[in-house]
Design an enzyme around this catalytic site. Sequence first.
Site, mmCIF file in Angstrom:
data_model
loop_
_atom_site.group_PDB
_atom_site.id
_atom_site.type_symbol
_atom_site.label_atom_id
_atom_site.label_comp_id
_atom_site.label_asym_id
_atom_site.label_seq_id
_atom_site.Cartn_x
_atom_site.Cartn_y
_atom_site.Cartn_z
ATOM 1 N N GLU A 33 0.878 -1.157 0.000
ATOM 2 C CA GLU A 33 0.000 0.000 0.000
ATOM 3 C C GLU A 33 0.926 1.220 0.000
ATOM 4 O O GLU A 33 1.801 1.316 0.858
ATOM 5 C CB GLU A 33 -0.863 -0.025 1.273
ATOM 6 C CG GLU A 33 -1.973 0.965 1.248
ATOM 7 C CD GLU A 33 -2.812 0.933 2.538
ATOM 8 O OE1 GLU A 33 -3.528 1.902 2.757
ATOM 9 O OE2 GLU A 33 -2.737 -0.057 3.290
ATOM 10 N N ARG A 260 5.286 -13.083 9.733
ATOM 11 C CA ARG A 260 5.930 -11.814 9.409
ATOM 12 C C ARG A 260 7.284 -11.735 10.096
ATOM 13 O O ARG A 260 7.562 -12.464 11.041
ATOM 14 C CB ARG A 260 5.047 -10.634 9.783
ATOM 15 C CG ARG A 260 4.754 -10.488 11.259
ATOM 16 C CD ARG A 260 3.612 -9.513 11.515
ATOM 17 N NE ARG A 260 3.914 -8.158 11.133
ATOM 18 C CZ ARG A 260 3.285 -7.499 10.141
ATOM 19 N NH1 ARG A 260 2.341 -8.079 9.455
ATOM 20 N NH2 ARG A 260 3.598 -6.259 9.862
ATOM 21 N N LYS A 270 4.570 0.642 9.641
ATOM 22 C CA LYS A 270 4.660 1.883 8.882
ATOM 23 C C LYS A 270 4.100 3.057 9.674
ATOM 24 O O LYS A 270 4.627 4.158 9.604
ATOM 25 C CB LYS A 270 3.894 1.739 7.563
ATOM 26 C CG LYS A 270 4.713 1.047 6.493
ATOM 27 C CD LYS A 270 4.036 1.143 5.138
ATOM 28 C CE LYS A 270 2.933 0.127 5.032
ATOM 29 N NZ LYS A 270 2.423 -0.032 3.661
HETATM 30 P P1 ATP Z 1 2.744 -2.277 8.164
HETATM 31 O O1 ATP Z 1 2.185 -3.243 9.148
HETATM 32 O O2 ATP Z 1 4.175 -1.948 8.401
HETATM 33 O O3 ATP Z 1 1.913 -1.061 7.950
HETATM 34 P P2 ATP Z 1 1.524 -3.469 5.926
HETATM 35 O O4 ATP Z 1 1.312 -4.916 5.970
HETATM 36 O O5 ATP Z 1 0.341 -2.624 6.218
HETATM 37 O O6 ATP Z 1 2.771 -3.080 6.809
HETATM 38 P P3 ATP Z 1 1.634 -3.347 3.098
HETATM 39 O O7 ATP Z 1 2.069 -2.230 2.255
HETATM 40 O O8 ATP Z 1 0.208 -3.719 3.098
HETATM 41 O O9 ATP Z 1 2.116 -2.996 4.570
HETATM 42 O O10 ATP Z 1 2.543 -4.621 2.856
HETATM 43 C C1 ATP Z 1 2.863 -5.135 1.600
HETATM 44 C C2 ATP Z 1 3.218 -6.585 1.733
HETATM 45 O O11 ATP Z 1 4.317 -6.726 2.641
HETATM 46 C C3 ATP Z 1 2.079 -7.391 2.296
HETATM 47 O O12 ATP Z 1 1.922 -8.547 1.493
HETATM 48 C C4 ATP Z 1 2.518 -7.727 3.685
HETATM 49 O O13 ATP Z 1 2.049 -8.974 4.082
HETATM 50 C C5 ATP Z 1 4.034 -7.717 3.594
HETATM 51 N N1 ATP Z 1 4.625 -7.369 4.883
HETATM 52 C C6 ATP Z 1 4.437 -6.242 5.595
HETATM 53 N N2 ATP Z 1 5.107 -6.284 6.762
HETATM 54 C C7 ATP Z 1 5.747 -7.473 6.789
HETATM 55 C C8 ATP Z 1 6.619 -8.132 7.726
HETATM 56 N N3 ATP Z 1 6.954 -7.553 8.878
HETATM 57 N N4 ATP Z 1 7.093 -9.352 7.411
HETATM 58 C C9 ATP Z 1 6.762 -9.931 6.243
HETATM 59 N N5 ATP Z 1 5.957 -9.389 5.323
HETATM 60 C C10 ATP Z 1 5.444 -8.169 5.582
HETATM 61 MG MG MG Z 2 -1.413 -3.452 4.875
#
Ligand code: ATP
Ligand code: MG
Length: 555
Positions: A33, A260, A270
């Site tokens: 995102e 994760r 984020k």
């Molecule tokens: P955050 O929790 O930091 O806001 P998010 O999951 O909302 O991260 P996205 O932009 O939606 O951020 O993530 C893009 C991809 O990265 C998704 O498929 C998500 O599962 C993966 N991802 C995000 N954080 C992690 C992590 N700590 N370990 C592994 N994969 C991750």
């Molecule tokens: Mg997300």
Amino acid sequence: MSATPKSDFIRDIIAEDLASGKHQTTITRFPPEPNGYLHLGHAKSICLNFGIAQEHPGAKCHLRFDDTNPEKEETEYVESIKADVKWLGFDWGSDLYFASNYFEFFYDCAVHLIKNGLAYVDEESPEEIKLHRGNVQTPGTPSKFRERSVEENLEMFSAMRAGKFKEGEAVLRAKIGLTSSNMNMRDPVLYRIMHAHHHHTGNAWCIYPMYDFAHPLEDALEHITHSLCTLEFENHRPLYNWFIENCPVPSKPRQIEFARLSLTYTIMSKRKLLQLVNEGHVSGWDDPRLPTISGIRRRGYPAVAVRDFCKHIGITKYNGTTDVALLEHEIRNHLNSAASRRMAVLDPLKVIIENFSEEPTANLVVSNHPQDESFGDRSVSFSSEIFIEREDFQEIPEKKFFRLGPERYVRLRGGPIIQCTGLDKNAAGEVTQIRVKLLPDTTGKDSPEGVVCKAAIHWVDATTAVDAEVRLYDRLFTVEDPDAAEGGFLSVLNPESVKTVVAKVEASLLNESAGYSCQFERNGYFITDTKDHVPGKKAVFNRTVALKDSWGKGK
Ligand code: ATP
Ligand code: MG
């Protein structure tokens, strides 16, 4: 030289699907995102998704911006994400997508659900919806709008799209049931009204799809075979599958969850990273103390080391925390073989060589990498005044201190042996400089008889050395799990996470370009800063990692 990926349960499933003929090829996706910069957690997901695509001929990984939420997204983030994926060593080729291009398709799917009696417009308030949903112990109760006719729903939904409602006045919900023990399945919201400007579609829409609804449709539209996400989506999977079953989609992707990445001494959300940036606790998204990809790049972490780290931690179904020391070990491991050696004195003490005879300077030939001849040698100037590290001299040497002290001998790296003959102090009694004599003809030779010389120290020539700003980075937080800190993560920020010193460095380092990485002998790995280092004018180095893990020592 890069580690080969271990197999894991996801790669096993993919191999089976290819072997059984279920799929002819594999298509994965990385769906960020665009509401922040990528971090090391994302790197794990990128290495998994793009890595799988690289391992199978004909397989692909899409880079898809999941930009369905208009409120938090910015073009700056889109560009930074692309740069980070590229830097990590991956390429989406022509497979770059924006979920906001699918808004019309999502809308059609919603209309399809309505026509099949599987969705309805609910005019209850968000509070009422929440209340009527029940909880794990109590089944939900139907909204009074749940039994609207298909025609009325179509009309209402069209009115939602046309902007006839204010925010919060109506939502579109799936008609699944209100008794499931999985709360995600209790008539989830598919669309909400948001009178917001979207970075891609402008003001074309005032209804926006929810993530749970949009994501499976995006995957299916792109013919993703395996949709890999983190474990918190495990109990969203039945809903994912429900949308795939009930919407007019061209393919049936399979969602698979994995653990994760979380790392000790850092945070990986984020939202919290944004807070650190916005409140000025760090200098920006690319602050070298942050776990962002742009931060670690500026810090000097090699992309290959990050990829290897991801391979080594592997892919599992169990959430856990990885010791950041493991990542740092990987960084040292790579830089040890890749980085040229240079000398820099971080805390300079002037040394006068009283019997220096080759006026005004001489040149010494010093190896650029003692373990790897291919790095060659360099010429290092040497004169009657040099700098050594203040901690390499002790006026009253402690037990087991083998370096310089009164009357003692020490070898200069790549040079002769020197013996301390005297020292000068200021009014406060601090040593301001020391005086030595050098033992002629000892360069590259064993100590002469009767001379006890047990250590070699680094040094730089005072006549030619240049000043460099050196930023010594340390962990950003003082505790292993900042998220669990009682006073919140901001209460455990490490006040000593960066210390800036003016070092004396070999003159040639001033001319290196930004992003030049080397080892400062005995000190650690350093990189010229990509923002502030100006070749020929101003030397600015960031410490990538110290030579040894000294965290906690002396604290
Ligand atoms: P955050 O929790 O930091 O806001 P998010 O999951 O909302 O991260 P996205 O932009 O939606 O951020 O993530 C893009 C991809 O990265 C998704 O498929 C998500 O599962 C993966 N991802 C995000 N954080 C992690 C992590 N700590 N370990 C592994 N994969 C991750
Ligand atoms: Mg997300």
